[in-house]
Design a protein around this motif. Structure first.
Motif, mmCIF file in Angstrom:
data_model
loop_
_atom_site.group_PDB
_atom_site.id
_atom_site.type_symbol
_atom_site.label_atom_id
_atom_site.label_comp_id
_atom_site.label_asym_id
_atom_site.label_seq_id
_atom_site.Cartn_x
_atom_site.Cartn_y
_atom_site.Cartn_z
ATOM 1 N N ILE A 66 0.849 -1.205 0.000
ATOM 2 C CA ILE A 66 0.000 0.000 0.000
ATOM 3 C C ILE A 66 0.882 1.252 0.000
ATOM 4 N N GLY A 67 0.725 2.084 -1.027
ATOM 5 C CA GLY A 67 1.457 3.346 -1.110
ATOM 6 C C GLY A 67 0.563 4.498 -0.670
ATOM 7 N N GLU A 68 0.965 5.693 -1.105
ATOM 8 C CA GLU A 68 0.276 6.897 -0.625
ATOM 9 C C GLU A 68 -0.902 7.280 -1.535
ATOM 10 N N ALA A 69 -0.584 7.740 -2.727
ATOM 11 C CA ALA A 69 -1.617 8.244 -3.631
ATOM 12 C C ALA A 69 -1.065 8.237 -5.051
ATOM 13 N N PRO A 70 -1.936 8.126 -6.053
ATOM 14 C CA PRO A 70 -1.435 8.179 -7.435
ATOM 15 C C PRO A 70 -0.795 9.530 -7.732
ATOM 16 N N GLY A 71 0.238 9.509 -8.579
ATOM 17 C CA GLY A 71 0.859 10.736 -9.068
ATOM 18 C C GLY A 71 0.405 10.997 -10.496
ATOM 19 N N LYS A 72 1.169 11.864 -11.185
ATOM 20 C CA LYS A 72 0.760 12.299 -12.523
ATOM 21 C C LYS A 72 0.653 11.127 -13.512
ATOM 22 N N GLU A 73 1.702 10.296 -13.556
ATOM 23 C CA GLU A 73 1.677 9.199 -14.544
ATOM 24 C C GLU A 73 0.644 8.141 -14.194
ATOM 25 N N GLU A 74 0.450 7.914 -12.905
ATOM 26 C CA GLU A 74 -0.548 6.937 -12.473
ATOM 27 C C GLU A 74 -1.945 7.416 -12.863
ATOM 28 N N ASP A 75 -2.169 8.729 -12.695
ATOM 29 C CA ASP A 75 -3.468 9.330 -13.024
ATOM 30 C C ASP A 75 -3.779 9.201 -14.516
ATOM 31 N N GLU A 79 -2.665 3.047 -13.458
ATOM 32 C CA GLU A 79 -1.851 1.995 -12.815
ATOM 33 C C GLU A 79 -1.039 2.580 -11.678
ATOM 34 N N PRO A 80 -0.974 1.884 -10.525
ATOM 35 C CA PRO A 80 -0.186 2.426 -9.421
ATOM 36 C C PRO A 80 1.318 2.269 -9.665
ATOM 37 N N PHE A 81 2.079 3.173 -9.116
ATOM 38 C CA PHE A 81 3.541 3.094 -9.138
ATOM 39 C C PHE A 81 4.112 2.817 -10.527
ATOM 40 N N VAL A 82 3.842 3.727 -11.461
ATOM 41 C CA VAL A 82 4.446 3.586 -12.789
ATOM 42 C C VAL A 82 5.518 4.643 -13.066
ATOM 43 N N THR A 106 -1.590 -1.144 -4.278
ATOM 44 C CA THR A 106 -2.620 -0.108 -4.308
ATOM 45 C C THR A 106 -2.168 1.082 -3.440
ATOM 46 N N ASN A 107 -3.064 2.020 -3.206
ATOM 47 C CA ASN A 107 -2.741 3.240 -2.466
ATOM 48 C C ASN A 107 -3.827 3.555 -1.440
ATOM 49 N N THR A 108 -3.513 4.483 -0.528
ATOM 50 C CA THR A 108 -4.529 4.864 0.480
ATOM 51 C C THR A 108 -5.703 5.582 -0.176
ATOM 52 N N TYR A 182 10.314 2.360 4.009
ATOM 53 C CA TYR A 182 10.416 3.719 3.476
ATOM 54 C C TYR A 182 9.771 3.767 2.096
ATOM 55 N N HIS A 183 9.165 4.904 1.771
ATOM 56 C CA HIS A 183 8.535 5.072 0.462
ATOM 57 C C HIS A 183 9.630 5.176 -0.612
ATOM 58 N N PRO A 184 9.469 4.505 -1.768
ATOM 59 C CA PRO A 184 10.499 4.595 -2.807
ATOM 60 C C PRO A 184 10.802 6.034 -3.231
#
Ligand code: URA
Length: 211
Positions: A66-75, A79-82, A106-108, A182-184
């Protein structure tokens, strides 16, 4: 009629063949949940998102990340963590001979907070039922929380990362062992800390049986 059948019918898709004999109950419910999330309007992130990032991987996996939240590329890709952090996560998994298809990621929250800010408590709360149900349906043997936001959301603790890692926590009142890494993205910003992820992987191997 289930929510999934209802939504498929609204899209004029024939649902007469769908029954629990054809599709296992777990997968059926997981797909239902994804369809619900894909149509979610529960918080303000729905107004700015491009795509809902529900999660990806093996939903029968023993390992849930489980990560934090989608970023720009995920949005943009759903897909999570791309992004860059995702590439590092893939390398971390490969170092213990796992591919992304061996785990579920997935993410929170399932939608991107604008400008990649941290998700607010209200947004995390609005999304809570999706994550809670994902955990219930996947029923993993171990949960790995990446970073402080995920750790706070799942463990309800605001302790610093340094004191949360290298310990076995448990998810709510279940016996599911839960670890904090730790978060990547943090590791990319602080390359000297990268070795800590190896310590965390060793800690997992020595303390958790995922077989
Ligand atoms: N991408 C994600 O999907 N989650 C994160 O926490 C960071 C990048």
């Amino acid at each position: 009629m289930s929510r999934k059948k209802e939504l498929l019918s609204l899209m004029n898709i024939d649902v007469s063949w769908l029954n629990d004999d054809v599709i296992g109950k777990n997968i059926f419910c997981f797909e239902d949940l994804k369809l619900d999330a894909d149509n979610c309007q529960k918080c303000i992130l729905a107004k700015t998102r491009n795509k809902v990032v529900f999660g990806k991987g093996n939903n029968n996996s023993k390992i849930l990340i489980i990560g934090e939240a989608p970023g720009k590329e995920e949005d943009l890709t759903a897909e999570p963590f791309v992004g860059r952090a995702g590439k590092l996560l893939t390398e971390i998994l490969l170092s213990i001979k796992l591919t992304r298809d061996d785990v579920y990621i997935t993410n929170t929250v399932k939608c991107r907070p604008p400008e990649n800010r941290n998700p607010s408590n209200e947004e995390i709360k609005s999304c809570a039922s999706y994550l809670d149900q994902q955990i219930e349906l996947i029923s993993p043997k171990v949960i790995i929380l990446l970073g402080k936001v995920a750790a706070e959301r799942i463990l309800n603790s605001s302790e610093p990362m340094a004191s949360l890692r290298q310990k076995i926590h448990s998810y709510k009142n279940t016996n599911i062992p839960t670890l904090v890494f730790y978060h990547p993205a943090y590791l990319l910003r602080s390359p000297n800390e990268k070795r800590k992820v190896w310590e965390d992987l060793i800690f997992m191997r020595e303390n958790i049986n995922v077989s």
